[in-house]
Design a protein around this motif. Structure first.
Motif, PDB file in Angstrom:
ATOM      1  N   VAL A 110       1.508  -3.477  -6.823  1.00 14.85           N
ATOM      2  CA  VAL A 110       2.283  -3.501  -5.590  1.00 14.85           C
ATOM      3  C   VAL A 110       2.620  -2.084  -5.138  1.00 14.85           C
ATOM      4  O   VAL A 110       2.355  -1.693  -3.998  1.00 14.85           O
ATOM      5  CB  VAL A 110       3.576  -4.322  -5.785  1.00 14.85           C
ATOM      6  CG1 VAL A 110       4.442  -4.260  -4.533  1.00 14.85           C
ATOM      7  CG2 VAL A 110       3.238  -5.762  -6.132  1.00 14.85           C
ATOM      8  N   PHE A 130      10.832  -2.771  -3.785  1.00 13.03           N
ATOM      9  CA  PHE A 130       9.511  -3.388  -3.937  1.00 13.03           C
ATOM     10  C   PHE A 130       9.554  -4.396  -5.068  1.00 13.03           C
ATOM     11  O   PHE A 130      10.033  -4.080  -6.165  1.00 13.03           O
ATOM     12  CB  PHE A 130       8.448  -2.325  -4.245  1.00 13.03           C
ATOM     13  CG  PHE A 130       8.335  -1.238  -3.215  1.00 13.03           C
ATOM     14  CD1 PHE A 130       7.420  -1.332  -2.183  1.00 13.03           C
ATOM     15  CD2 PHE A 130       9.170  -0.122  -3.272  1.00 13.03           C
ATOM     16  CE1 PHE A 130       7.315  -0.324  -1.231  1.00 13.03           C
ATOM     17  CE2 PHE A 130       9.080   0.879  -2.321  1.00 13.03           C
ATOM     18  CZ  PHE A 130       8.150   0.781  -1.297  1.00 13.03           C
ATOM     19  N   ALA A 133       7.276  -3.340  -8.479  1.00  8.92           N
ATOM     20  CA  ALA A 133       6.856  -1.944  -8.513  1.00  8.92           C
ATOM     21  C   ALA A 133       6.974  -1.387  -9.926  1.00  8.92           C
ATOM     22  O   ALA A 133       7.837  -1.793 -10.699  1.00  8.92           O
ATOM     23  CB  ALA A 133       7.701  -1.124  -7.554  1.00  8.92           C
ATOM     24  N   LYS A 151      -1.691  -4.736  -3.653  1.00  8.62           N
ATOM     25  CA  LYS A 151      -0.997  -6.023  -3.748  1.00  8.62           C
ATOM     26  C   LYS A 151       0.319  -6.037  -2.974  1.00  8.62           C
ATOM     27  O   LYS A 151       1.038  -7.042  -3.011  1.00  8.62           O
ATOM     28  CB  LYS A 151      -0.730  -6.368  -5.217  1.00  8.62           C
ATOM     29  CG  LYS A 151      -2.006  -6.639  -6.006  1.00  8.62           C
ATOM     30  CD  LYS A 151      -1.682  -7.093  -7.420  1.00  8.62           C
ATOM     31  CE  LYS A 151      -2.955  -7.400  -8.211  1.00  8.62           C
ATOM     32  NZ  LYS A 151      -2.665  -7.864  -9.586  1.00  8.62           N
ATOM     33  N   PHE A 152       0.618  -4.960  -2.279  1.00  8.99           N
ATOM     34  CA  PHE A 152       1.865  -4.919  -1.497  1.00  8.99           C
ATOM     35  C   PHE A 152       1.751  -5.832  -0.286  1.00  8.99           C
ATOM     36  O   PHE A 152       0.743  -5.833   0.419  1.00  8.99           O
ATOM     37  CB  PHE A 152       2.142  -3.482  -1.039  1.00  8.99           C
ATOM     38  CG  PHE A 152       3.305  -3.383  -0.080  1.00  8.99           C
ATOM     39  CD1 PHE A 152       4.615  -3.427  -0.529  1.00  8.99           C
ATOM     40  CD2 PHE A 152       3.071  -3.273   1.287  1.00  8.99           C
ATOM     41  CE1 PHE A 152       5.669  -3.330   0.355  1.00  8.99           C
ATOM     42  CE2 PHE A 152       4.128  -3.178   2.178  1.00  8.99           C
ATOM     43  CZ  PHE A 152       5.429  -3.210   1.709  1.00  8.99           C
ATOM     44  N   ARG A 153       2.824  -6.593  -0.041  1.00 11.10           N
ATOM     45  CA  ARG A 153       2.865  -7.473   1.131  1.00 11.10           C
ATOM     46  C   ARG A 153       4.062  -7.128   2.023  1.00 11.10           C
ATOM     47  O   ARG A 153       3.923  -7.083   3.241  1.00 11.10           O
ATOM     48  CB  ARG A 153       2.943  -8.938   0.692  1.00 11.10           C
ATOM     49  CG  ARG A 153       1.707  -9.408  -0.063  1.00 11.10           C
ATOM     50  CD  ARG A 153       0.466  -9.380   0.810  1.00 11.10           C
ATOM     51  NE  ARG A 153      -0.726  -9.780   0.075  1.00 11.10           N
ATOM     52  CZ  ARG A 153      -1.552  -8.937  -0.536  1.00 11.10           C
ATOM     53  NH1 ARG A 153      -1.288  -7.635  -0.533  1.00 11.10           N
ATOM     54  NH2 ARG A 153      -2.624  -9.367  -1.175  1.00 11.10           N
TER      55      ARG A 153
END
Length: 197
Positions: A110, A130, A133, A151-153
Motif C-alpha cells: 500500500v 494509510f 502501510a 495496492k493503495f486505494r
C-alpha cells in the motif's frame, strides 16, 4: 533682732510626686501596646493558622503537532498523478507536504514510510493515514517520505486517522504535572488498585 535672709522669704518648692510620674509612664505603655496590636490586626498579622488551599486543576497536555515535519510524497506506481492526489489529501489533513514526485523503482504494498530516527513520531502519524502501510528506518536526519505502492486505494477515513493520532500522541507524551500556585495546592494521588484476575 535678726532679719531673716532673702532665701527665707522665698516660697518653698513643692517636690514632684513620683507616683504621678509612674502612672503617666504606665498609661503611655498601655496606649503604645494597644496601638501596636491594632496595627498588627489591620495589616493581617494575626496568628490564626492558614487555610488549606484547594487542589490545582489537572494540567492538560498540549499535543505535539501531528503535521510539524515536512513530508515528501513519491509515486511508486505506474499510475499518473497519484502522488499529486495523495499530496492534496494530506494537506487537507493539515500535513506539511512538499512537491510530489516519482520513485525510480516500482514499490510494493500500500505505502512505505521511510524515516530517520528523529522523525519516528511523525512517521507513525503519517503511517496512520494509510491502511497497511509499512515503516522503514533509514540513516540520516530529518527524513520523512512516503512511497505510494500499487495496492493503495485511498487514505483511511478522517475519524479513524484522528483516533490513531490521539493514541500515538498519548503514548509518546509524558503526563504533565500541575504546578502549585498561591491560589491552589498540589493534588493528592489516589493509590492504584490492583485487580486480581
Amino acid at each position: 533682732m535678726t532679719i531673716p535672709g532673702r532665701g527665707d522669704l522665698s516660697p518653698r518648692r513643692k517636690h514632684r510626686n513620683w507616683r504621678r510620674r509612674l502612672t503617666i509612664a504606665v498609661v503611655l505603655l498601655v496606649v503604645a501596646g494597644g496601638g501596636y496590636a491594632g496595627y498588627r490586626g489591620m495589616s493581617g498579622g494575626s496568628s490564626a493558622p492558614p487555610k488549606a488551599l484547594p487542589p490545582c486543576p489537572a494540567a492538560v497536555a498540549t499535543p505535539t503537532s501531528a503535521q510539524a515535519d515536512r513530508v515528501v510524497v513519491r509515486n511508486a506506481t505506474l499510475k499518473t498523478g497519484l502522488a499529486k492526489e495523495v499530496t492534496r489529501e494530506l494537506r487537507q489533513r493539515s500535513f506539511r507536504v512538499g512537491k510530489p514526485g516519482n520513485t525510480l523503482f516500482r514499490g510494493k504494498g500500500v505505502a512505505t514510510v521511510q524515516y530517520s530516527a528523529d522523525r519516528l513520531q511523525s512517521a507513525r502519524l503519517l503511517s496512520a493515514q494509510f491502511a497497511g502501510a509499512s515503516m522503514t528506518e533509514v540513516t540520516g536526519s530529518r527524513v520523512l517520505e512516503v512511497d505510494i505502492g500499487p495496492k493503495f486505494r485511498a487514505l483511511v477515513p478522517v475519524a479513524q486517522a484522528q483516533a490513531a493520532e490521539r493514541g500515538i500522541l498519548a503514548s509518546s507524551s509524558p503526563s504533565p504535572t500541575a504546578t502549585p500556585s498561591p491560589t491552589c495546592g498540589p493534588r493528592s494521588v489516589s493509590p492504584t488498585r490492583r485487580v486480581t484476575p
